[in-house]
Design a protein around this motif. Structure first.
Motif, PDB file in Angstrom:
ATOM      1  N   PRO A 204      27.220  -5.487 119.885  1.00 51.51           N
ATOM      2  CA  PRO A 204      28.184  -4.621 119.322  1.00 51.51           C
ATOM      3  C   PRO A 204      28.566  -4.709 117.963  1.00 51.51           C
ATOM      4  O   PRO A 204      28.438  -3.849 117.257  1.00 51.51           O
ATOM      5  N   LYS A 205      28.833  -5.846 117.491  1.00 48.25           N
ATOM      6  CA  LYS A 205      29.166  -6.259 116.057  1.00 48.25           C
ATOM      7  C   LYS A 205      27.964  -5.697 115.003  1.00 48.25           C
ATOM      8  O   LYS A 205      28.261  -5.136 113.994  1.00 48.25           O
ATOM      9  N   ALA A 206      26.641  -6.253 115.440  1.00 50.42           N
ATOM     10  CA  ALA A 206      25.676  -5.827 114.596  1.00 50.42           C
ATOM     11  C   ALA A 206      25.369  -4.367 114.564  1.00 50.42           C
ATOM     12  O   ALA A 206      24.994  -3.694 113.595  1.00 50.42           O
ATOM     13  N   HIS A 207      25.489  -3.517 115.843  1.00 54.59           N
ATOM     14  CA  HIS A 207      25.469  -2.097 115.820  1.00 54.59           C
ATOM     15  C   HIS A 207      26.463  -1.340 115.187  1.00 54.59           C
ATOM     16  O   HIS A 207      25.942  -0.472 114.333  1.00 54.59           O
ATOM     17  N   MET A 208      27.591  -1.777 115.202  1.00 54.31           N
ATOM     18  CA  MET A 208      28.780  -1.153 114.422  1.00 54.31           C
ATOM     19  C   MET A 208      28.531  -1.345 112.895  1.00 54.31           C
ATOM     20  O   MET A 208      28.443  -0.354 112.062  1.00 54.31           O
ATOM     21  N   MET A 209      27.990  -2.587 112.315  1.00 56.48           N
ATOM     22  CA  MET A 209      28.134  -2.854 111.112  1.00 56.48           C
ATOM     23  C   MET A 209      26.828  -2.017 110.370  1.00 56.48           C
ATOM     24  O   MET A 209      26.826  -1.392 109.260  1.00 56.48           O
ATOM     25  N   ALA A 210      25.693  -1.927 111.219  1.00 56.13           N
ATOM     26  CA  ALA A 210      24.264  -1.361 110.757  1.00 56.13           C
ATOM     27  C   ALA A 210      24.860   0.070 110.616  1.00 56.13           C
ATOM     28  O   ALA A 210      24.185   0.789 109.893  1.00 56.13           O
ATOM     29  N   GLY A 211      25.606   0.596 111.755  1.00 56.21           N
ATOM     30  CA  GLY A 211      25.769   2.041 111.727  1.00 56.21           C
ATOM     31  C   GLY A 211      26.581   2.383 110.556  1.00 56.21           C
ATOM     32  O   GLY A 211      26.350   3.596 109.959  1.00 56.21           O
ATOM     33  N   ALA A 212      27.572   1.477 110.329  1.00 54.16           N
ATOM     34  CA  ALA A 212      28.638   2.075 109.114  1.00 54.16           C
ATOM     35  C   ALA A 212      27.692   2.081 107.787  1.00 54.16           C
ATOM     36  O   ALA A 212      27.929   2.831 107.210  1.00 54.16           O
ATOM     37  N   VAL A 213      27.000   1.043 107.521  1.00 59.38           N
ATOM     38  CA  VAL A 213      26.157   1.230 106.346  1.00 59.38           C
ATOM     39  C   VAL A 213      25.066   2.143 106.126  1.00 59.38           C
ATOM     40  O   VAL A 213      24.895   2.990 105.161  1.00 59.38           O
ATOM     41  N   SER A 214      24.638   2.477 107.501  1.00 58.74           N
ATOM     42  CA  SER A 214      23.664   3.624 107.350  1.00 58.74           C
ATOM     43  C   SER A 214      24.137   4.938 107.076  1.00 58.74           C
ATOM     44  O   SER A 214      23.815   5.894 106.597  1.00 58.74           O
ATOM     45  N   GLY A 215      25.526   5.146 107.683  1.00 62.45           N
ATOM     46  CA  GLY A 215      26.228   6.563 107.708  1.00 62.45           C
ATOM     47  C   GLY A 215      26.635   6.517 106.257  1.00 62.45           C
ATOM     48  O   GLY A 215      26.601   7.871 105.553  1.00 62.45           O
ATOM     49  N   ALA A 216      26.967   5.393 105.408  1.00 58.72           N
ATOM     50  CA  ALA A 216      27.677   5.494 103.902  1.00 58.72           C
ATOM     51  C   ALA A 216      26.290   5.716 103.121  1.00 58.72           C
ATOM     52  O   ALA A 216      26.473   6.645 102.350  1.00 58.72           O
ATOM     53  N   VAL A 217      25.196   5.295 103.519  1.00 59.50           N
ATOM     54  CA  VAL A 217      24.032   5.690 102.435  1.00 59.50           C
ATOM     55  C   VAL A 217      23.348   7.045 102.616  1.00 59.50           C
ATOM     56  O   VAL A 217      23.262   7.632 101.775  1.00 59.50           O
ATOM     57  N   ALA A 218      23.281   7.388 103.906  1.00 62.19           N
ATOM     58  CA  ALA A 218      22.784   8.632 104.294  1.00 62.19           C
ATOM     59  C   ALA A 218      23.710   9.995 103.717  1.00 62.19           C
ATOM     60  O   ALA A 218      23.191  10.772 103.033  1.00 62.19           O
ATOM     61  N   SER A 219      25.192   9.719 103.974  1.00 66.17           N
ATOM     62  CA  SER A 219      26.022  10.669 103.436  1.00 66.17           C
ATOM     63  C   SER A 219      26.026  10.812 102.009  1.00 66.17           C
ATOM     64  O   SER A 219      26.225  11.861 101.571  1.00 66.17           O
ATOM     65  N   SER A 220      25.972   9.547 101.373  1.00 65.45           N
ATOM     66  CA  SER A 220      26.135   9.497  99.923  1.00 65.45           C
ATOM     67  C   SER A 220      24.646  10.529  99.349  1.00 65.45           C
ATOM     68  O   SER A 220      25.138  11.276  98.304  1.00 65.45           O
ATOM     69  N   VAL A 221      23.897  10.087  99.520  1.00 59.00           N
ATOM     70  CA  VAL A 221      22.629  10.975  99.012  1.00 59.00           C
ATOM     71  C   VAL A 221      22.339  12.185  99.458  1.00 59.00           C
ATOM     72  O   VAL A 221      21.610  13.104  98.665  1.00 59.00           O
ATOM     73  N   THR A 222      23.212  12.994 100.478  1.00 61.80           N
ATOM     74  CA  THR A 222      22.974  14.374 100.786  1.00 61.80           C
ATOM     75  C   THR A 222      24.306  15.023 100.637  1.00 61.80           C
ATOM     76  O   THR A 222      24.097  16.095 101.020  1.00 61.80           O
ATOM     77  N   THR A 223      25.211  14.403  99.863  1.00 67.33           N
ATOM     78  CA  THR A 223      26.470  15.281  99.695  1.00 67.33           C
ATOM     79  C   THR A 223      26.243  16.619  99.043  1.00 67.33           C
ATOM     80  O   THR A 223      26.614  17.563  99.286  1.00 67.33           O
ATOM     81  N   PRO A 224      25.296  16.716  97.908  1.00 63.89           N
ATOM     82  CA  PRO A 224      25.224  17.744  97.413  1.00 63.89           C
ATOM     83  C   PRO A 224      24.728  18.946  98.104  1.00 63.89           C
ATOM     84  O   PRO A 224      25.284  20.256  98.167  1.00 63.89           O
ATOM     85  N   LEU A 225      23.756  18.703  98.976  1.00 68.31           N
ATOM     86  CA  LEU A 225      23.377  19.727 100.071  1.00 68.31           C
ATOM     87  C   LEU A 225      24.325  20.010 100.942  1.00 68.31           C
ATOM     88  O   LEU A 225      24.413  21.329 101.403  1.00 68.31           O
TER      89      LEU A 225
END
Length: 306
Positions: A204-225
């Motif tokens: 659970p801890k690894a899934h949550m941390m990996a999910g948070a990082v992936s969400g931050a990275v993906a949302s950052s690069v696609t904000t203009p769209l």
């Protein structure tokens, strides 16, 4: 695939419902017709946000759309990832579990599977569950000055005033944003998970941390769209004639640039990242839990009963 679909449905509902108020703030900050709202949101006290009950307006549209949409998405992703991984493994010279080569294969497979799952999901689900239809209603009802009484009332008035095209005007933009977003998210998640949990067990801890990082990275690069998409989906509620008559991605991007410059494409950046970090962490945590549970003996009995 049934297990992955059920787990995906639960993940989608949990993710979107929990983070809905923050997503409402993000939508309001991106709407160009109410620029003063950005300062209002930044300076809002906890009491103001607590009393602002209309942050939950339109949440039922998410419940209706998130379940089946995420069920198709995750089931397709797992299927494609497995197939691509097998293909890459067959072509690989180095097969050591902890090798950098295998990790790169996992990232490639996850990214490709995410793109395929997103395209298949958006192409197949739109006519049936109305994902873009529901998303437009959600964003219209999230506006601070929204006068719609319910999701049904919103749909009826939008259709009467703008026709069926209003529900699909942002389809090309949404698809063009969803594919890179999901590709980056899935690839980042799988990479982070392989580092945090090399054994691939339920963690659970690894899934949550990996999910948070992936969400931050993906949302950052696609904000203009996302800013362009929001303008297109809320233009019918705007009093600005230029925005109201906007007909597509190019024109919407031009309006944003002319009025705000490059900074305009990052309106709502912080609430978008703050929404996607916890929401993606929640989504992956719920998904991994139900996938683990449904693969157990109790889970098999549950699926059989369904």
């Amino acid at each position: 695939m049934a297990q992955n679909a059920i787990a995906g449905a639960m993940a989608g509902i949990g993710e979107h419902c929990i983070m809905y108020p923050v997503d409402s703030i993000r939508t309001r900050m991106q709407v160009l017709s109410v620029p003063e709202l950005e300062a209002t949101v930044k300076n809002a006290s906890k009491k103001q946000l607590k009393n602002n009950r209309n942050l939950w307006r339109g949440v039922y549209s998410v419940i209706v759309g998130a379940g089946p949409a995420h069920a198709v998405h995750f089931a397709t992703y797992e299927f494609c990832k497995e197939k691509i991984n097998k293909q890459l493994a067959g072509d690989s010279i180095i097969r050591a579990p902890d090798s950098l080569f295998e990790i790169s294969n996992q990232v490639i497979a996850s990214s490709a599977a995410g793109a395929i799952a997103t395209f298949a999901h958006d192409a197949l689900m739109t006519p049936f569950d109305g994902k873009f239809f529901l998303k437009l209603l959600k964003q219209r009802m999230q506006l601070q000055d929204s006068t719609y009484k319910s999701v049904r009332d919103c749909a009826k008035k939008v259709y009467t005033a703008e026709g069926i095209k209003a529900f699909y005007i942002s389809f090309p933009t949404t698809v063009s944003m969803s594919i890179p977003f999901q590709s980056v998210q899935f690839a980042t998640y799988e990479y982070c998970r392989s580092i945090l949990d090399p054994e691939g067990s339920y963690n659970p801890k690894a899934h949550m941390m990996a999910g948070a990082v992936s969400g931050a990275v993906a949302s950052s690069v696609t904000t203009p769209l996302d800013v362009v998409k929001t303008l297109l989906q809320t233009k019918g509620s705007s009093n600005d004639l230029e925005i109201k008559n906007c007909n597509g991605f190019k024109q919407a991007a031009s309006i944003i640039y002319d009025r705000y410059g490059i900074k305009g494409f990052f309106r709502g950046f912080r609430p978008r990242v703050l929404t996607n970090m916890p929401s993606t962490a929640i989504s992956w945590s719920v998904y991994e839990y139900f996938k683990w549970f449904l693969a157990s003996d109790e889970g098999d009995k549950f699926v059989d009963r369904i």
